[in-house]
Design a protein around this motif. Structure first.
Motif, PDB file in Angstrom:
ATOM      1  N   TYR A  50      19.370  -8.833  35.521  1.00 13.39           N
ATOM      2  CA  TYR A  50      18.774  -8.120  34.395  1.00 13.39           C
ATOM      3  C   TYR A  50      18.461  -9.054  33.230  1.00 13.39           C
ATOM      4  O   TYR A  50      19.195 -10.022  32.980  1.00 13.39           O
ATOM      5  CB  TYR A  50      19.715  -7.005  33.927  1.00 13.39           C
ATOM      6  N   LYS A  88      21.128 -10.469  30.600  1.00 16.38           N
ATOM      7  CA  LYS A  88      22.482 -10.396  31.143  1.00 16.38           C
ATOM      8  C   LYS A  88      22.735 -11.581  32.068  1.00 16.38           C
ATOM      9  O   LYS A  88      22.025 -11.767  33.049  1.00 16.38           O
ATOM     10  CB  LYS A  88      22.676  -9.079  31.919  1.00 16.38           C
ATOM     11  N   GLU A 144      21.329 -17.136  32.847  1.00 18.99           N
ATOM     12  CA  GLU A 144      20.499 -16.246  32.045  1.00 18.99           C
ATOM     13  C   GLU A 144      19.110 -16.222  32.682  1.00 18.99           C
ATOM     14  O   GLU A 144      18.379 -17.215  32.634  1.00 18.99           O
ATOM     15  CB  GLU A 144      20.421 -16.756  30.606  1.00 18.99           C
TER      16      GLU A 144
END
Length: 332
Positions: free
Chosen positions: A233, A236, A243
């Protein structure tokens, strides 16, 4: 301490060194046999990919179910209905915890746990640029599974290839020595950033597959839909890939593996991804199809809408290589 015991202890210590870095690796599932159900299948493999609905939509003309990297969450076993009130809730919580624990962390004595330990050991050797010896691998395998060494090696190799984009190659058939070779030449053994994380080659090859199957250009929206199915995501941090936005819009772009640019005349601004020049140089459309086909236990020709294009690309590459060879031999 005898030399043999020291060697065995060292091998076990190497495995423990990777525990923190790969402690969530078990949450990534592997491909299973094709099922009629649209639910994510479970599998005994560790750290591999599963079929997702979004992957199936990538190529509308193909009927072959496709898988993408996925970190699916385990579903806990429901308690019996004989429990009521507080007892029911407590029992449900206990059963949920036990089911989750047993599903996410199979004992090392199981075949799944053994494969997991071997994967961790191999990845540690890869990061340290050291050869993998059968004798050392046997030391991290429980006694009851040592006779299944080659089966375990095959499963571990498959997991590593699909997740990390790294191939297991035998370099010495007498000593049974192996090495791990990245499918692409990302810096720092595929970790991108020196001394940090695990190889990102597998993710890159999946992204290249999405871009190719979407007509050599994929919108940022489609890329994130794909990544979300992998439980990756925006904003996240992922336990393998870090990252994700920085990785795909900065790191891989700066390294020229991906192109990330605004769609002309788009209001509000929208962005798209294409293959970068280094991806064209280090892999090919056919190799990416072969990678996806292996995940799906099928053949590249199953991707009907892109297989012919990949064949033409191979012919053009062969022709260009032939011209270059003639030029070098005979001069311009």
């Amino acid at each position: 301490m005898p030399r043999g015991q020291k060697s065995k202890l060292h091998a076990r210590e190497i495995c423990h060194q990777t525990e923190g870095e790969t402690r969530d690796l078990q949450s990534v599932q592997a491909p299973a046999m094709k099922e009629k159900s649209s639910l994510l299948p479970t599998s005994p493999y560790v750290g591999v990919t599963t079929r997702t609905k979004s992957a199936c939509r990538l190529q509308s003309t193909s009927k072959v179910p496709q898988r993408a990297f996925s970190t699916s969450e385990s579903k806990c076993v429901s308690p019996t209905r004989s429990y009521k009130g507080g007892n029911y809730r407590n029992k449900r919580k206990q059963d949920s915890s036990k089911a989750s624990s047993s599903t996410m962390k199979p004992p090392r004595s199981s075949l799944i746990g053994t494969v997991r330990v071997v994967v961790k050991y191999m990845m540690q050797m890869y990061k340290m640029k050291k050869p993998i010896l059968k004798a050392d691998v046997l030391k991290v395998i429980t006694k009851e599974h040592r006779k299944r060494f080659f089966e375990i090696l095959k499963k571990a190799s498959f997991n590593i290839e699909v997740v990390f984009g790294v191939d297991l190659k035998e370099v010495d058939s007498i000593k049974h020595s192996y090495t791990l070779v990245s499918k692409m030449n990302l810096p720092n053994n595929g970790t991108v950033t020196r001394g940090r994380g695990l190889p990102k080659t597998g993710l890159l090859m999946n992204l290249l597959g999405v871009i190719f199957l979407k007509g050599n250009c994929a919108s940022e929206e489609k890329i994130w839909e794909f990544l979300n199915k992998m439980k990756i995501y925006d904003g996240k941090k992922h336990f393998i890939f870090g990252e994700p936005r920085k990785l795909i819009t900065q790191d891989l772009v700066k390294l020229k593996y991906l192109e990330y640019r605004q769609v002309p005349n788009s209001h509000p601004a929208s962005y798209e991804f294409r293959w970068g020049p280094r991806s064209h140089a280090e892999t090919s459309k056919m190799r990416i199809l072969e990678f996806w086909a292996k995940i799906n236990h099928t053949v590249p020709s199953a991707f009907q809408s892109r297989y012919d294009e990949a064949l033409r690309d191979e012919e053009e590459r062969a022709g260009a290589a032939g011209i270059l060879s003639d030029t070098l031999i005979h001069g311009s």
